[in-house]
Structures are given as C-alpha cells and as structure tokens.
Design a protein around this motif. Sequence first.
Motif, PDB file in Angstrom:
ATOM      1  N   ALA A  86      -3.058   4.155   2.891  1.00 53.14           N
ATOM      2  CA  ALA A  86      -1.929   4.070   1.961  1.00 53.14           C
ATOM      3  C   ALA A  86      -0.622   4.293   2.701  1.00 53.14           C
ATOM      4  O   ALA A  86       0.372   3.587   2.466  1.00 53.14           O
ATOM      5  CB  ALA A  86      -2.089   5.098   0.839  1.00 53.14           C
TER       6      ALA A  86
ATOM      7  N   ILE B 146       1.316  -1.055  -2.836  1.00 55.24           N
ATOM      8  CA  ILE B 146       1.732   0.282  -3.234  1.00 55.24           C
ATOM      9  C   ILE B 146       3.123   0.212  -3.852  1.00 55.24           C
ATOM     10  O   ILE B 146       4.023  -0.445  -3.321  1.00 55.24           O
ATOM     11  CB  ILE B 146       1.705   1.247  -2.024  1.00 55.24           C
TER      12      ILE B 146
ATOM     13  N   GLU C  34       4.866   5.156  -6.842  1.00 54.33           N
ATOM     14  CA  GLU C  34       3.464   5.537  -6.750  1.00 54.33           C
ATOM     15  C   GLU C  34       3.244   6.357  -5.482  1.00 54.33           C
ATOM     16  O   GLU C  34       3.633   5.943  -4.394  1.00 54.33           O
ATOM     17  CB  GLU C  34       2.585   4.278  -6.736  1.00 54.33           C
TER      18      GLU C  34
ATOM     19  N   PHE D 230      -2.157   5.676  -5.054  1.00 51.47           N
ATOM     20  CA  PHE D 230      -2.557   4.345  -4.587  1.00 51.47           C
ATOM     21  C   PHE D 230      -3.983   4.377  -4.041  1.00 51.47           C
ATOM     22  O   PHE D 230      -4.776   3.463  -4.310  1.00 51.47           O
ATOM     23  CB  PHE D 230      -1.589   3.853  -3.520  1.00 51.47           C
TER      24      PHE D 230
ATOM     25  N   ARG E 295      -6.252   4.310  -6.879  1.00 55.50           N
ATOM     26  CA  ARG E 295      -6.286   2.990  -7.529  1.00 55.50           C
ATOM     27  C   ARG E 295      -7.208   2.035  -6.764  1.00 55.50           C
ATOM     28  O   ARG E 295      -7.986   1.285  -7.367  1.00 55.50           O
ATOM     29  CB  ARG E 295      -4.863   2.420  -7.621  1.00 55.50           C
TER      30      ARG E 295
END
Length: 246
Positions: free
Chosen positions: A176, A220, A224, A229, A232
């Motif tokens: 991320a 991303i 957030e 992320f 997710r």
Amino acid sequence: MFIDYVTTIGRSLISRFFIILVCIAFAPLWLLIIFVPLKIKLKIPGIFTLVDYFYKAILACTFLPILIVETNDNTGEPAIIVANHSSTLDILLVGVAMNKTPHVWFATTYLLQFPLLRYIIPRVALMVNTNSLLTAMRSLIAAQSFIKDNQANFIIFPEGGRYTDGLVHKFFGGFAALARKSNRPVRPVHIFNAEKAYPPNTFLIRQYPITMIIGPTMRIMEDESDAQFVMRVYDWFVQKAVNEKS
C-alpha cells in the motif's frame, strides 16, 4: 488408489523430463537475465516475450488444467501486482499473467540461505526482509526509488510466505505504501489449488485443476489510509475464496 498413485508418479517423471529439456533450451536466456543488471534488462526489447514463453512452456510440461479469468478493466499501465502464495507454480502463473510485459519480483531474504539462490535471487529480484513488519516495511521503502524510475510491473506476495491450507493469510502492508508513493495501481491475482497440485517440498505433481483470477485495477484513495487499502485488497481475496467454495 494404487493405480492412481502409480499414474501420478509416471506423469510426474515425464513432466520432470520435459521441464529439464525446457530449462536447457532456455539456459541462454536465464544466463542473460542473471548477468545483466536489473535496470538494463527491463529495457531490452523482446526479453520478456521470451520469459513469457518460458513460463508457458514449463506450465505446459506439468499437464495441469489451468483456467485464467481476467477482469476486463486492465489499462495496461504498470502496477503493483499482489498475489497469494502457496506453491512454486504461483511464480509461473503470475508470470503468465504479466502477458510479456516487463516485471520485477519481490523476494524474501529467507531464500538467501540457499547457496545457489543466494547468488541468483538478488540479481533478478528486489529483496524483502520479512522477519518482522518493520523490516519488511524498511525493505519496501528502500525499493521506492527503483519503482519510480522503471516502467514495469512489480510483483509481491503480501502474505510473506507460502501457505498450503487454502486460506488467505494476513497481508503485510508494504504494498500500500508502494502504491501511494509511486502512484501505481494495484492488481490482485488470486490463485486456487496450486498447493494441492504441487505443494512445497514434494516431487509429485497432482492433477488438480488450477484457477487464476486476475482482479480489477485498485487505486489507493487520498482519504484512505494504507491500512484501509490493505484491508480492501485483502477483502477482495477473501470474497473470491468464498465465491470459489460456493
């Protein structure tokens, strides 16, 4: 049962024979890949087409039934590829998913304990120390400039190891941070049954059907967090696993 076992042994022996032939045929390619610096080989025309042929040839030698399902939103832009990991087959499968485009693997420092791999792996991959979340993050942060400077897909197994229980394990969150810093999208790749067909530390290749789902482009968001992320992306894997079992 005995006949099935004998058939599996025979098929595995034949498979190994053809794999050796393929490796011999592609030896010049891998010598080039090993000895040419990573940044340079990313720019050599045609090299990843040959790599794609190698991935496909080795998979063909396994005689495994493989189904590839791809989401139709691939823009073709370089991405961070996130995949689950349960078998050596995953490397070949994700390699095929790259569709001849330049790509770089992230590899764990665990592999450096093997004498031959200790020399080869750092020449073909970016190393990640997965001893802890902190060391993994530091390794990925160190790779950020390389990612920004090179137009390639970067492949990471965020579970930090191979798991053969068929479950999706907790993700390390470094991908991320890479996606945010490099402004790259993430594409998830979920592989099913590779651990049944060819689990770690085994000789036999069992004829389980393998499915590989190449997921949608995921970005991303500004509002957030990295943790959100990661969750997710993780949830996408979990949902695909639920769908596969239902």
